[in-house]
Design an enzyme around this catalytic site. Sequence first.
Site, PDB file in Angstrom:
ATOM      1  N   GLY A   6       0.812  -1.216   0.000  1.00  0.00           N
ATOM      2  CA  GLY A   6       0.000   0.000   0.000  1.00  0.00           C
ATOM      3  C   GLY A   6       0.839   1.256   0.000  1.00  0.00           C
ATOM      4  N   LYS A   7       1.949   1.228   0.703  1.00  0.00           N
ATOM      5  CA  LYS A   7       2.864   2.380   0.718  1.00  0.00           C
ATOM      6  C   LYS A   7       3.466   2.599  -0.670  1.00  0.00           C
ATOM      7  CE  LYS A   7       7.215   3.952   2.796  1.00  0.00           C
ATOM      8  NZ  LYS A   7       8.356   3.554   3.675  1.00  0.00           N
ATOM      9  N   ALA A   8       3.834   1.519  -1.321  1.00  0.00           N
ATOM     10  CA  ALA A   8       4.398   1.623  -2.672  1.00  0.00           C
ATOM     11  C   ALA A   8       3.340   2.097  -3.667  1.00  0.00           C
ATOM     12  CB  ALA A   8       4.976   0.276  -3.104  1.00  0.00           C
TER      13      ALA A   8
ATOM     14  N   CYS B 237      -8.204   4.557   9.868  1.00  0.00           N
ATOM     15  CA  CYS B 237      -9.455   3.920   9.435  1.00  0.00           C
ATOM     16  C   CYS B 237      -9.292   2.412   9.385  1.00  0.00           C
ATOM     17  CB  CYS B 237      -9.842   4.448   8.060  1.00  0.00           C
ATOM     18  SG  CYS B 237     -11.304   3.658   7.352  1.00  0.00           S
TER      19      CYS B 237
ATOM     20  N   VAL C 218     -10.810  -0.969   8.014  1.00  0.00           N
ATOM     21  CA  VAL C 218     -11.728  -1.397   6.944  1.00  0.00           C
ATOM     22  C   VAL C 218     -12.775  -2.385   7.445  1.00  0.00           C
ATOM     23  CG1 VAL C 218     -10.021  -0.995   5.116  1.00  0.00           C
ATOM     24  CG2 VAL C 218     -10.272  -3.289   6.077  1.00  0.00           C
TER      25      VAL C 218
ATOM     26  N   TYR D  12      -7.201 -17.763   3.836  1.00  0.00           N
ATOM     27  CA  TYR D  12      -6.616 -16.665   3.063  1.00  0.00           C
ATOM     28  C   TYR D  12      -6.901 -16.881   1.579  1.00  0.00           C
ATOM     29  CZ  TYR D  12      -3.010 -13.440   1.321  1.00  0.00           C
ATOM     30  OH  TYR D  12      -2.326 -12.426   0.667  1.00  0.00           O
TER      31      TYR D  12
ATOM     32  N   LYS E  51      -9.044 -14.384  -0.984  1.00  0.00           N
ATOM     33  CA  LYS E  51      -8.470 -13.822  -2.205  1.00  0.00           C
ATOM     34  C   LYS E  51      -9.206 -14.344  -3.463  1.00  0.00           C
ATOM     35  CE  LYS E  51      -5.538 -11.217  -0.100  1.00  0.00           C
ATOM     36  NZ  LYS E  51      -5.685  -9.754  -0.097  1.00  0.00           N
TER      37      LYS E  51
ATOM     38  N   VAL F 196       5.648 -11.260  -1.901  1.00  0.00           N
ATOM     39  CA  VAL F 196       6.212  -9.901  -1.924  1.00  0.00           C
ATOM     40  C   VAL F 196       6.886  -9.636  -0.580  1.00  0.00           C
ATOM     41  CG1 VAL F 196       5.733  -7.451  -2.377  1.00  0.00           C
ATOM     42  CG2 VAL F 196       4.222  -9.199  -3.343  1.00  0.00           C
TER      43      VAL F 196
ATOM     44  N   THR G 223       7.319  -8.111   2.341  1.00  0.00           N
ATOM     45  CA  THR G 223       6.689  -7.166   3.274  1.00  0.00           C
ATOM     46  C   THR G 223       6.527  -7.842   4.628  1.00  0.00           C
ATOM     47  OG1 THR G 223       4.400  -7.889   2.998  1.00  0.00           O
ATOM     48  CG2 THR G 223       5.248  -6.317   1.352  1.00  0.00           C
TER      49      THR G 223
HETATM   50  N1  LIG Z   1       3.171  -9.747   0.920  1.00  0.00           N
HETATM   51  C1  LIG Z   1       2.762 -10.659   0.059  1.00  0.00           C
HETATM   52  O1  LIG Z   1       3.424 -11.693  -0.211  1.00  0.00           O
HETATM   53  C2  LIG Z   1       1.447 -10.462  -0.643  1.00  0.00           C
HETATM   54  C3  LIG Z   1       1.232 -11.138  -1.846  1.00  0.00           C
HETATM   55  C4  LIG Z   1      -0.001 -11.001  -2.492  1.00  0.00           C
HETATM   56  C5  LIG Z   1      -0.975 -10.185  -1.955  1.00  0.00           C
HETATM   57  N2  LIG Z   1      -0.723  -9.533  -0.802  1.00  0.00           N
HETATM   58  C6  LIG Z   1      -1.786  -8.663  -0.294  1.00  0.00           C
HETATM   59  O2  LIG Z   1      -1.334  -7.305  -0.374  1.00  0.00           O
HETATM   60  C7  LIG Z   1      -2.034  -6.507   0.593  1.00  0.00           C
HETATM   61  C8  LIG Z   1      -1.047  -5.696   1.400  1.00  0.00           C
HETATM   62  O3  LIG Z   1      -0.244  -6.614   2.101  1.00  0.00           O
HETATM   63  P1  LIG Z   1       1.290  -6.319   2.477  1.00  0.00           P
HETATM   64  O4  LIG Z   1       2.071  -7.489   2.030  1.00  0.00           O
HETATM   65  O5  LIG Z   1       1.671  -4.964   2.036  1.00  0.00           O
HETATM   66  O6  LIG Z   1       1.160  -6.399   4.060  1.00  0.00           O
HETATM   67  P2  LIG Z   1       1.680  -5.430   5.209  1.00  0.00           P
HETATM   68  O7  LIG Z   1       1.315  -6.148   6.463  1.00  0.00           O
HETATM   69  O8  LIG Z   1       3.061  -5.003   4.968  1.00  0.00           O
HETATM   70  O9  LIG Z   1       0.743  -4.129   5.056  1.00  0.00           O
HETATM   71  C9  LIG Z   1      -0.634  -4.220   5.284  1.00  0.00           C
HETATM   72  C10 LIG Z   1      -1.140  -2.854   5.718  1.00  0.00           C
HETATM   73  O10 LIG Z   1      -2.543  -2.956   5.913  1.00  0.00           O
HETATM   74  C11 LIG Z   1      -2.871  -2.387   7.161  1.00  0.00           C
HETATM   75  N3  LIG Z   1      -4.093  -3.004   7.706  1.00  0.00           N
HETATM   76  C12 LIG Z   1      -4.214  -4.246   8.234  1.00  0.00           C
HETATM   77  N4  LIG Z   1      -5.476  -4.441   8.669  1.00  0.00           N
HETATM   78  C13 LIG Z   1      -6.159  -3.291   8.403  1.00  0.00           C
HETATM   79  C14 LIG Z   1      -7.491  -2.875   8.611  1.00  0.00           C
HETATM   80  N5  LIG Z   1      -8.385  -3.677   9.228  1.00  0.00           N
HETATM   81  N6  LIG Z   1      -7.864  -1.642   8.198  1.00  0.00           N
HETATM   82  C15 LIG Z   1      -6.953  -0.829   7.603  1.00  0.00           C
HETATM   83  N7  LIG Z   1      -5.661  -1.147   7.390  1.00  0.00           N
HETATM   84  C16 LIG Z   1      -5.282  -2.379   7.784  1.00  0.00           C
HETATM   85  C17 LIG Z   1      -1.649  -2.632   8.047  1.00  0.00           C
HETATM   86  O11 LIG Z   1      -1.626  -1.746   9.155  1.00  0.00           O
HETATM   87  C18 LIG Z   1      -0.523  -2.400   7.056  1.00  0.00           C
HETATM   88  O12 LIG Z   1      -0.153  -1.044   6.997  1.00  0.00           O
HETATM   89  C19 LIG Z   1      -2.853  -7.505   1.421  1.00  0.00           C
HETATM   90  O13 LIG Z   1      -4.194  -7.529   0.938  1.00  0.00           O
HETATM   91  C20 LIG Z   1      -2.190  -8.855   1.135  1.00  0.00           C
HETATM   92  O14 LIG Z   1      -3.079  -9.940   1.289  1.00  0.00           O
HETATM   93  C21 LIG Z   1       0.448  -9.623  -0.124  1.00  0.00           C
HETATM   94  C1  LIG Z   2       3.457 -17.095   3.798  1.00  0.00           C
HETATM   95  C2  LIG Z   2       3.420 -15.861   2.959  1.00  0.00           C
HETATM   96  C3  LIG Z   2       2.045 -15.658   2.454  1.00  0.00           C
HETATM   97  C4  LIG Z   2       1.976 -14.648   1.336  1.00  0.00           C
HETATM   98  C5  LIG Z   2       0.569 -14.558   0.844  1.00  0.00           C
HETATM   99  C6  LIG Z   2       0.565 -13.838  -0.451  1.00  0.00           C
HETATM  100  O1  LIG Z   2      -0.728 -13.550  -0.897  1.00  0.00           O
HETATM  101  C7  LIG Z   2       1.331 -14.576  -1.500  1.00  0.00           C
HETATM  102  C8  LIG Z   2       0.892 -15.668  -2.090  1.00  0.00           C
HETATM  103  C9  LIG Z   2       1.839 -16.178  -3.117  1.00  0.00           C
HETATM  104  C10 LIG Z   2       1.756 -17.287  -3.752  1.00  0.00           C
HETATM  105  C11 LIG Z   2       0.674 -18.216  -3.635  1.00  0.00           C
HETATM  106  C12 LIG Z   2       0.827 -19.263  -4.458  1.00  0.00           C
HETATM  107  C13 LIG Z   2      -0.202 -20.272  -4.588  1.00  0.00           C
HETATM  108  C14 LIG Z   2       0.151 -21.264  -5.422  1.00  0.00           C
HETATM  109  C15 LIG Z   2      -0.813 -22.366  -5.671  1.00  0.00           C
HETATM  110  O2  LIG Z   2      -1.518 -22.158  -6.862  1.00  0.00           O
HETATM  111  C16 LIG Z   2      -0.056 -23.674  -5.817  1.00  0.00           C
HETATM  112  O3  LIG Z   2      -0.978 -24.648  -6.134  1.00  0.00           O
HETATM  113  C17 LIG Z   2       0.992 -23.529  -6.892  1.00  0.00           C
HETATM  114  C18 LIG Z   2       1.830 -24.784  -6.960  1.00  0.00           C
HETATM  115  C19 LIG Z   2       3.120 -24.408  -7.704  1.00  0.00           C
HETATM  116  C20 LIG Z   2       3.870 -25.654  -8.041  1.00  0.00           C
HETATM  117  O4  LIG Z   2       4.162 -26.439  -7.096  1.00  0.00           O
HETATM  118  O5  LIG Z   2       4.116 -25.867  -9.244  1.00  0.00           O
END
Ligand SMILES: NC(=O)c1ccc[n+]([C@@H]2O[C@H](COP(=O)([O-])OP(=O)(O)OC[C@H]3O[C@@H](n4cnc5c(N)ncnc54)[C@H](O)[C@@H]3O)[C@@H](O)[C@H]2O)c1
Ligand SMILES: CCCCC[C@H](O)/C=C/C=C\C=C\C=C\[C@@H](O)[C@@H](O)CCCC(=O)O
Length: 257
Positions: A18-20, A62, A64, A150, A154, A185, A187
């Site tokens: 979100g910051k990015a 805030c 959500v 999770y 998603k 990612v 984070t």
């Molecule tokens: N990091 C990953 O690997 C990854 C990959 C795919 C998707 N995502 C998704 O990206 C989004 C951001 O995640 P991130 O990796 O930057 O995580 P992060 O924990 O670094 O940042 C999440 C931010 O959301 C805020 N937040 C949490 N709950 C909240 C609420 N109830 N109301 C308002 N703000 C709230 C936190 O305070 C934080 O600032 C998430 O939806 C996450 O599921 C993350």
């Molecule tokens: C523990 C960190 C959680 C980060 C959550 C964030 O949303 C990132 C998710 C990233 C990847 C999720 C991948 C899911 C993959 C599945 O589809 C799996 O079935 C893929 C199998 C890949 C393979 O073995 O060939």
Amino acid sequence: MALEGKTAVVTGAAMGIGKAMTEILLQNGAKVVLLDVNATAGESLKEALNKEYGQKTLFLNCDVESEEQLKAAFQKAADTFGRIDILCNNAGILNEATWEKTVSINLMGVIRGSYLALEHMNKMSGGQGGVIVNTASMAGIGPFLSCPVYTATKSGVVGFTRAMAAASVASGYGIRFNALCPGFVQTELMSNIVDRLGRFSHLTDATHKLVEKMGVLSVSEVAECLLELVTDETKNGEALVVFPKGKKYVTFSSLLQ
Ligand SMILES: NC(=O)c1ccc[n+]([C@@H]2O[C@H](COP(=O)([O-])OP(=O)(O)OC[C@H]3O[C@@H](n4cnc5c(N)ncnc54)[C@H](O)[C@@H]3O)[C@@H](O)[C@H]2O)c1
Ligand SMILES: CCCCC[C@H](O)/C=C/C=C\C=C\C=C\[C@@H](O)[C@@H](O)CCCC(=O)O
């Protein structure tokens, strides 16, 4: 969509992805309203960004999960900057132990934000249209074995986004809806994985293996893809998957063909 003169709202803006997102939107000329539950990080970031970009940001504490707080935040955003053109429903957590909270934030928070933004953006009720990008995950496209809830949230975000995109076209809202589906990612969300997996903590090693296999993205790589979904007005109803090796628009087969 050119971003000069536009106003964006980003949830979960204080850290991570979100910051990015906030930074790249500011860099491209938008004003940004940052929403987050982390007031310390949010206020500090707002001060730093206003020094760098001028008075083009507002931070609002805030949650959500709260309809009341979100409603007030959107109204404050519209009152302050005169319009809302872009919404990034990005706030999210990963915790299989507190799975109800994960659903409330990751899925219900996206629905709440989208519906409240409609009140300000919908061309059918005096709005100017715009774009809503919902942060899903690669787990919203393929099941993530150690995080079933999770994954459910998603997958729900992807489905909701695609349905809203179709509803928007049919209803004349003038709002595009897209899902952003990053892989892993670097984070805070990726810290203390074992504690986040709850009853599936025995799958921590399998998770680490998947991370090694798929690689890890930077938040900037994800933000670049957000910018594409916001500015490319041909994108509606898309799910954009982002890997360290690149990106891919998901093709969904029609059930009627
Ligand atoms: N990091 C990953 O690997 C990854 C990959 C795919 C998707 N995502 C998704 O990206 C989004 C951001 O995640 P991130 O990796 O930057 O995580 P992060 O924990 O670094 O940042 C999440 C931010 O959301 C805020 N937040 C949490 N709950 C909240 C609420 N109830 N109301 C308002 N703000 C709230 C936190 O305070 C934080 O600032 C998430 O939806 C996450 O599921 C993350
Ligand atoms: C523990 C960190 C959680 C980060 C959550 C964030 O949303 C990132 C998710 C990233 C990847 C999720 C991948 C899911 C993959 C599945 O589809 C799996 O079935 C893929 C199998 C890949 C393979 O073995 O060939």
